[in-house]
Design a protein around this motif. Structure first.
Motif, PDB file in Angstrom:
ATOM      1  N   GLU A   8       0.908  -1.228  -0.028  1.00  0.00           N
ATOM      2  CA  GLU A   8      -0.014   0.140   0.052  1.00  0.00           C
ATOM      3  C   GLU A   8       0.985   1.221   0.051  1.00  0.00           C
ATOM      4  OE1 GLU A   8      -3.180   0.167  -0.331  1.00  0.00           O
ATOM      5  OE2 GLU A   8      -3.750  -2.012  -0.138  1.00  0.00           O
ATOM      6  N   LEU A   9       0.496   2.143  -0.872  1.00  0.00           N
ATOM      7  CA  LEU A   9       1.248   3.588  -0.736  1.00  0.00           C
ATOM      8  C   LEU A   9       0.998   4.220   0.637  1.00  0.00           C
ATOM      9  CD1 LEU A   9       2.736   5.686  -2.352  1.00  0.00           C
ATOM     10  CD2 LEU A   9       0.858   6.360  -3.412  1.00  0.00           C
ATOM     11  N   LEU A  10      -0.468   4.259   0.962  1.00  0.00           N
ATOM     12  CA  LEU A  10      -0.677   5.094   2.134  1.00  0.00           C
ATOM     13  C   LEU A  10      -0.905   4.027   3.261  1.00  0.00           C
ATOM     14  CD1 LEU A  10      -3.637   7.187   0.313  1.00  0.00           C
ATOM     15  CD2 LEU A  10      -1.197   7.686   0.692  1.00  0.00           C
ATOM     16  N   LYS A  11      -0.800   4.558   4.650  1.00  0.00           N
ATOM     17  CA  LYS A  11      -0.948   3.785   5.705  1.00  0.00           C
ATOM     18  C   LYS A  11      -2.350   3.317   5.954  1.00  0.00           C
ATOM     19  CE  LYS A  11       2.829   6.176   7.859  1.00  0.00           C
ATOM     20  NZ  LYS A  11       3.306   6.944   8.937  1.00  0.00           N
TER      21      LYS A  11
ATOM     22  N   SER B  99     -10.511  10.943   2.500  1.00  0.00           N
ATOM     23  CA  SER B  99      -9.329  10.623   3.111  1.00  0.00           C
ATOM     24  C   SER B  99      -8.329  10.200   2.441  1.00  0.00           C
ATOM     25  CB  SER B  99      -9.693   9.640   4.141  1.00  0.00           C
ATOM     26  OG  SER B  99     -10.126   8.173   3.519  1.00  0.00           O
ATOM     27  N   ILE B 100      -8.508   9.605   1.119  1.00  0.00           N
ATOM     28  CA  ILE B 100      -7.355   8.976   0.328  1.00  0.00           C
ATOM     29  C   ILE B 100      -6.695  10.347  -0.156  1.00  0.00           C
ATOM     30  CG2 ILE B 100      -6.716   7.891  -1.871  1.00  0.00           C
ATOM     31  CD1 ILE B 100      -9.001   5.716  -1.313  1.00  0.00           C
ATOM     32  N   LEU B 101      -7.467  11.373  -0.739  1.00  0.00           N
ATOM     33  CA  LEU B 101      -6.744  12.594  -1.208  1.00  0.00           C
ATOM     34  C   LEU B 101      -6.067  13.100  -0.424  1.00  0.00           C
ATOM     35  CD1 LEU B 101      -6.148  14.317  -3.710  1.00  0.00           C
ATOM     36  CD2 LEU B 101      -8.406  15.486  -3.467  1.00  0.00           C
ATOM     37  N   LYS B 102      -6.537  13.364   0.893  1.00  0.00           N
ATOM     38  CA  LYS B 102      -6.187  14.124   1.701  1.00  0.00           C
ATOM     39  C   LYS B 102      -4.728  13.595   2.461  1.00  0.00           C
ATOM     40  CE  LYS B 102      -7.030  16.441   6.228  1.00  0.00           C
ATOM     41  NZ  LYS B 102      -8.101  16.757   7.237  1.00  0.00           N
ATOM     42  N   GLU B 103      -4.624  12.243   2.401  1.00  0.00           N
ATOM     43  CA  GLU B 103      -3.447  11.385   3.015  1.00  0.00           C
ATOM     44  C   GLU B 103      -2.392  11.616   1.993  1.00  0.00           C
ATOM     45  OE1 GLU B 103      -4.392   7.624   4.640  1.00  0.00           O
ATOM     46  OE2 GLU B 103      -2.339   7.433   5.028  1.00  0.00           O
ATOM     47  N   LEU B 104      -2.787  11.327   0.665  1.00  0.00           N
ATOM     48  CA  LEU B 104      -1.973  11.459  -0.522  1.00  0.00           C
ATOM     49  C   LEU B 104      -1.280  12.977  -0.920  1.00  0.00           C
ATOM     50  CD1 LEU B 104      -0.635  10.319  -2.872  1.00  0.00           C
ATOM     51  CD2 LEU B 104      -2.292  11.046  -4.424  1.00  0.00           C
ATOM     52  N   TRP B 105      -2.203  14.062  -0.284  1.00  0.00           N
ATOM     53  CA  TRP B 105      -1.638  15.332  -0.463  1.00  0.00           C
ATOM     54  C   TRP B 105      -0.474  15.608   0.507  1.00  0.00           C
ATOM     55  CZ3 TRP B 105      -1.384  19.024  -3.627  1.00  0.00           C
ATOM     56  CH2 TRP B 105      -1.032  20.587  -3.039  1.00  0.00           C
ATOM     57  N   HIS B 106      -0.809  15.164   1.870  1.00  0.00           N
ATOM     58  CA  HIS B 106       0.227  15.294   3.101  1.00  0.00           C
ATOM     59  C   HIS B 106       1.340  14.381   3.175  1.00  0.00           C
ATOM     60  CE1 HIS B 106      -2.188  18.614   4.439  1.00  0.00           C
ATOM     61  NE2 HIS B 106      -3.312  17.869   4.261  1.00  0.00           N
ATOM     62  N   HIS B 107       1.442  13.282   2.354  1.00  0.00           N
ATOM     63  CA  HIS B 107       2.502  12.496   1.952  1.00  0.00           C
ATOM     64  C   HIS B 107       3.806  13.205   2.223  1.00  0.00           C
ATOM     65  CE1 HIS B 107       4.638   8.574   1.057  1.00  0.00           C
ATOM     66  NE2 HIS B 107       3.701   8.176   1.407  1.00  0.00           N
TER      67      HIS B 107
ATOM     68  N   PHE C  95       4.518  17.839 -16.169  1.00  0.00           N
ATOM     69  CA  PHE C  95       3.856  17.535 -14.947  1.00  0.00           C
ATOM     70  C   PHE C  95       2.280  17.727 -15.044  1.00  0.00           C
ATOM     71  CE2 PHE C  95       8.236  17.306 -13.484  1.00  0.00           C
ATOM     72  CZ  PHE C  95       8.508  16.182 -12.892  1.00  0.00           C
ATOM     73  N   THR C  96       1.282  17.084 -14.508  1.00  0.00           N
ATOM     74  CA  THR C  96       0.304  17.321 -14.392  1.00  0.00           C
ATOM     75  C   THR C  96      -0.518  17.553 -13.026  1.00  0.00           C
ATOM     76  OG1 THR C  96      -0.523  15.029 -14.603  1.00  0.00           O
ATOM     77  CG2 THR C  96      -0.431  16.411 -16.551  1.00  0.00           C
ATOM     78  N   PHE C  97      -0.004  16.810 -11.844  1.00  0.00           N
ATOM     79  CA  PHE C  97      -0.335  17.046 -10.593  1.00  0.00           C
ATOM     80  C   PHE C  97       0.942  16.579  -9.704  1.00  0.00           C
ATOM     81  CE2 PHE C  97      -3.071  16.778  -7.305  1.00  0.00           C
ATOM     82  CZ  PHE C  97      -2.830  15.721  -6.434  1.00  0.00           C
ATOM     83  N   ALA C  98       0.798  17.153  -8.448  1.00  0.00           N
ATOM     84  CA  ALA C  98       1.712  16.866  -7.561  1.00  0.00           C
ATOM     85  C   ALA C  98       1.236  17.078  -6.049  1.00  0.00           C
ATOM     86  CB  ALA C  98       2.970  17.760  -7.533  1.00  0.00           C
ATOM     87  N   ASN C  99       1.744  16.411  -5.005  1.00  0.00           N
ATOM     88  CA  ASN C  99       1.181  16.697  -3.792  1.00  0.00           C
ATOM     89  C   ASN C  99       1.879  17.862  -3.092  1.00  0.00           C
ATOM     90  OD1 ASN C  99       3.578  15.492  -3.454  1.00  0.00           O
ATOM     91  ND2 ASN C  99       2.846  14.130  -1.782  1.00  0.00           N
ATOM     92  N   GLN C 100       1.513  18.120  -2.036  1.00  0.00           N
ATOM     93  CA  GLN C 100       2.083  19.195  -1.093  1.00  0.00           C
ATOM     94  C   GLN C 100       3.907  19.303  -1.172  1.00  0.00           C
ATOM     95  OE1 GLN C 100       0.891  22.270   0.742  1.00  0.00           O
ATOM     96  NE2 GLN C 100       2.798  22.499  -0.203  1.00  0.00           N
ATOM     97  N   ALA C 101       4.220  18.003  -0.831  1.00  0.00           N
ATOM     98  CA  ALA C 101       5.637  17.785  -1.047  1.00  0.00           C
ATOM     99  C   ALA C 101       6.346  17.901  -2.301  1.00  0.00           C
ATOM    100  CB  ALA C 101       6.253  16.456  -0.294  1.00  0.00           C
ATOM    101  N   GLY C 102       5.489  17.484  -3.117  1.00  0.00           N
ATOM    102  CA  GLY C 102       6.050  17.787  -4.856  1.00  0.00           C
ATOM    103  C   GLY C 102       6.060  19.158  -5.168  1.00  0.00           C
TER     104      GLY C 102
END
Length: 827
Positions: free
Chosen positions: A700-703, A711-719, A734-741
């Motif tokens: 799994e990518l997320l915990k 919740s999936i999007l929120k956790e991915l965003w704050h990964h 690039f088309t998308f990135a999370n906060q860290a990206g």
């Protein structure tokens, strides 16, 4: 006249009445009777008649003042009309040239050379519509007086052809409206080498005074560090030739300053006009040379200068031309708009000169004392010291005693230390004049960051009005303690008490286009130590705020402040810190505060096309700006490491606060905390990313993957790792990135589409990606070794390893490729 009867006064009585009026123009009835008793010659005149005389006298004075004002306005309008007629003549000549070029283009084949605009200066309009025919001479050009005079005469001819001729195609600067009450006619170049700006206007100063002010460039151009006159040669017609060396501060921490080796020619025209023109000297001209100077990039000034003509009734008509090549290729690509925009040049140099002249003229005509007993010249000197001190800290030149200390490698915050006795002497560090004598060094922490889609004036106003949102009151108290007599100790546990902020205005400039405000900020109820908890102190800051007008184009917004003592002397100790926000998109930006974001359409929008040169573009998308932050601290030499750690953490916290505020103030509503978490497309993409990772990697990518789409999007965003998707096209945008990206690339979701996978890797990284791409497409995933990539700001980013996998949609078709950079950090 009183009740239909004329009252005749003797000359002696009129003189006495004039004397009384001069002493007391509006006396009360009691005071009037007292004045009459003190003047026996008026004893035979009735008090009522004297009252009527005073009223008539006031009316006549008002009429004279109004007549004088109307005459002044009429002279101003006449001069402006004359200026507009000359501008119209120039535009007609420009149209004639364009028609001729168009006809030449139609009549000749493409293989024949095209005719260009006339730069021979054969016909140049000066004053009164007169035309002076100037034929440049070409004798040997060398370091001899004759050679320098030849260069000077050629410079004069080329400058006049730009100021009043057709050597440069000028277009009106966006946002500047000419008129009798405006700064004048401001234009920027179109299609010429380098960047150029031109201003024509009226100032209420005599030509000789105007020349004196403009030649003293450091007094009005705040980015000018120094102008050294190396040599002066008189000419036969009463003019002078000067050899100058000039240095200009860099506006950010991301590029070095500029310097110029110049020839300046001052002369008087046949019609009485004064001309000051200058140009760079190069080795190709066989003239005197100046060797390169460390920490500076040698820029070129093309023929530029000032044409000052006397105006009927007083004042001057001025023509200013600035034409430069600022060597834009020597700066990071993201900063090149600052060095390639004529609009930026016009705002920072050309119009700054006109505003300074108009401000001095206003000070002379309205000689008064402002708040706190300061005259306008003294207040200008204080604001100039704030700007200069901030620029000195920002540039950190070694010849001023600044030296770099080590970076912790986590971010790009630069720490400089200055222990130069001359620098400290300039701060008046003595037991009786401000700083504690134990404080023997100055530390500066500085950094630059890229901002997206937030107008600099709006962000600046928020930082000014809501200091508690980003400032640490303990730091304010510590800085203020340094300018008070008493112990200067390092920050320890503080009593967090902050009563409020009071703004006490000192002065404001007259120009609406470039509002500048000097004020004293009183932070009430600051508890610096535990002993202050019972009786909190007030902290005073002298603050300069400029660039707050949203309608101005290409303006630089600055918030610079320094702690001051309550005595607030004219030579008060100043250690400036603050912010500078410079727009990178110099065109007029259209913001839509109520616009909603469709993430799918935003991700599919292609990259913006090429922008027209010289800042003539009009952007409707995200506006970019670069913010530079610099904070200075005085400390005891043995506490350098502790103060450096504190300063670094403080600047980091400010950067974080500014990023949060910028997202909240974004007028378009485009912010990583809102847009990706609120659209169905983002939820779907997040689900595809996690499903594909689980399918190819077996984990799994997320915990917690059992939640819903939110919740999936929120956790991915704050990964914690940087996760970003790129298209499967050749460009790999690039088309998308999370906060860290987004943080790793130093960009925003809107500007993400302008960054491609190839741009962030070096040659080795691109070869590695190309070699692994077939495996990603066939096997579905690949693991890449650690390495170095670059952010959009050009900063190196290290990562431990990278994982790439193919993202499949619900139909099991490849949608995009996702990359995850593990344990990344700025080098």
């Amino acid at each position: 006249m009183d009740n239909g009867k004329y009252v005749r006064y003797t000359p002696e009585q009129v003189e006495a009445l004039e004397r009384l009026y001069h002493d007391c123009p509006k006396p009360s009835s009691i005071r009037r009777q007292q004045l009459i008793r003190e003047c026996p010659i008026l004893s035979h005149i009735e008090p009522k008649q004297i009252k009527v005389w005073f009223q008539n006298r006031r009316c006549r004075e008002k009429q004279r003042k109004e007549a004088s004002r109307l005459q002044g306005v009429n002279r101003k309008l006449t001069a402006m009309n004359k200026l507009l007629m000359e501008e119209n003549d120039r535009l007609q000549k420009q149209v004639s040239h364009l028609v001729y070029e168009n006809s030449y283009f139609r009549q000749h084949t493409p293989n024949n050379p095209l005719s260009t605009k006339d730069t021979s200066c054969e016909s140049v309009v000066t004053s009164g519509g007169q035309k002076h025919h100037l034929t440049p001479q070409h004798p040997p050009r060398d370091a001899s007086p004759a050679g320098l005079l030849s260069i000077a005469e050629e410079t004069l001819a080329e400058f006049l052809s730009k100021a009043t001729g057709t050597a440069v195609e000028w277009v009106q600067m966006p946002g500047m409206k000419p008129g009798p009450d405006s700064i004048g006619i401001v234009a920027i170049s179109h299609g010429c080498p380098g960047v150029a700006a031109r201003a024509c206007g009226l100032v209420g100063l005599e030509p000789t005074r105007v020349v004196e002010i403009l030649k003293d460039r450091p007094s009005w151009f705040r980015d000018c560090r120094a102008v050294d006159v190396v040599n002066v040669l008189p000419t036969a017609n009463g003019g002078t030739i000067e050899l100058l060396y000039m240095q200009i501060y860099a506006p950010t921490t991301l590029a070095p300053g500029r310097d110029f080796w110049l020839l300046r020619f001052t002369s008087v025209m046949d019609d009485g006009s004064l001309v000051v023109c200058e140009r760079s000297l190069s080795n190709t001209q066989n003239g005197p040379s100046m060797p390169p100077v460390q920490n500076f990039v040698r820029a070129e000034m093309l023929p530029s200068g000032y044409l000052i003509r006397p105006c009927e009734g007083g004042g001057s008509i001025i023509h200013i031309v600035d034409h430069m090549n600022l060597e834009a290729l020597s700066v990071p690509e993201v900063l090149r708009p600052l060095y390639e925009s004529s609009t930026v040049l016009a705002q920072r140099i050309t119009t700054a000169a006109v505003r300074h002249l108009r401000q001095i003229a206003l000070d002379i005509s309205q000689s008064s004392v402002n708040n706190w007993g300061r005259r306008p010249a003294a207040l200008r000197a204080l604001s100039h010291r704030l700007s200069r001190g901030f620029n000195e800290a920002l540039n950190g030149f070694g010849d001023e005693g600044w030296s770099l200390i080590g970076n912790d490698g986590v971010d790009d915050i630069t720490i400089l230390v200055n222990s130069n006795p001359e620098k400290l002497m300039g701060l008046n560090i003595s037991p009786t004049s401000g700083y504690n004598s134990i404080c023997s060094s100055i530390l500066c922490a500085k950094a630059s960051m890229l901002l997206q889609n937030v107008p600099p004036p709006i962000l600046l106003r928020f930082l000014r009005e809501h200091r508690s949102e980003w400032a640490d009151t303990n730091i304010d108290a510590y800085s203020a303690a340094a300018v008070k007599i008493g112990p200067c100790t390092f920050l320890g546990p503080r009593v967090g008490n902050y009563g409020g902020q009071v703004m006490l205005p000192l002065a404001q400039t007259i120009e609406h286009e470039e509002a500048s405000l000097l004020e004293v900020i009183k932070l009430e109820g600051i508890s610096h130590t535990a002993e202050d908890a019972m009786m909190p102190r007030d902290v005073l800051l002298l603050q300069l705020c400029c660039g707050m007008d949203e309608n101005a184009v290409g303006t630089c917004s600055e918030l610079i402040f320094a702690p001051i003592d309550a005595s607030f002397a004219d030579d008060a100790t100043l250690l400036p810190s603050g912010f500078r926000i410079i727009p990178l998109d110099s065109g007029k930006v259209s913001f839509h505060p109520n616009r909603t974001l469709d993430l799918a359409s935003a991700l599919e929008t292609g990259a913006a096309g090429n922008k027209p040169p010289n800042g003539l573009s009009s952007n409707s998308g995200a506006a970019r700006s670069v913010m530079t932050i610099a904070f200075q601290f005085v400390f005891e030499s043995h506490m350098q490491d502790s103060v450096a750690c504190m300063a670094r953490q403080y600047v980091r916290s400010i950067i974080s606060s500014v990023q949060r505020v910028a997202l909240a103030l974004s007028p378009s509503g485009v912010g990583p905390l809102r847009s990706p978490l609120g659209t169905p497309e983002a939820h779907t993409l997040a689900r595809w990313i996690c499903q594909s990772y689980r399918s190819f990697m077996g984990v799994e990518l997320l915990k917690s993957s059992g939640g819903g789409n939110d919740s999936i999007l929120k956790e991915l965003w704050h990964h914690s790792d940087a996760i970003m998707c790129c298209s499967m096209k050749a460009a790999s945008d690039f088309t998308f990135a999370n906060q860290a990206g987004v943080d790793m690339l130093e960009t925003t979701l809107v500007a993400l589409q302008d960054i491609s996978l190839e741009k962030i890797f070096d040659d080795h990284g691109r070869k590695s990606i190309c070699s692994e791409f077939p495996q990603i497409m066939n096997q579905g995933f690949a693991t890449l070794p650690g390495g170095i990539c670059l952010s959009s700001m050009g900063r190196p980013v290290s990562y431990e390893r990278a994982i790439a996998w193919k993202v499949l949609n619900d139909d099991e078709n490849a949608h995009c490729i996702c990359f995850m950079f593990v344990n990344w950090s700025f080098v």
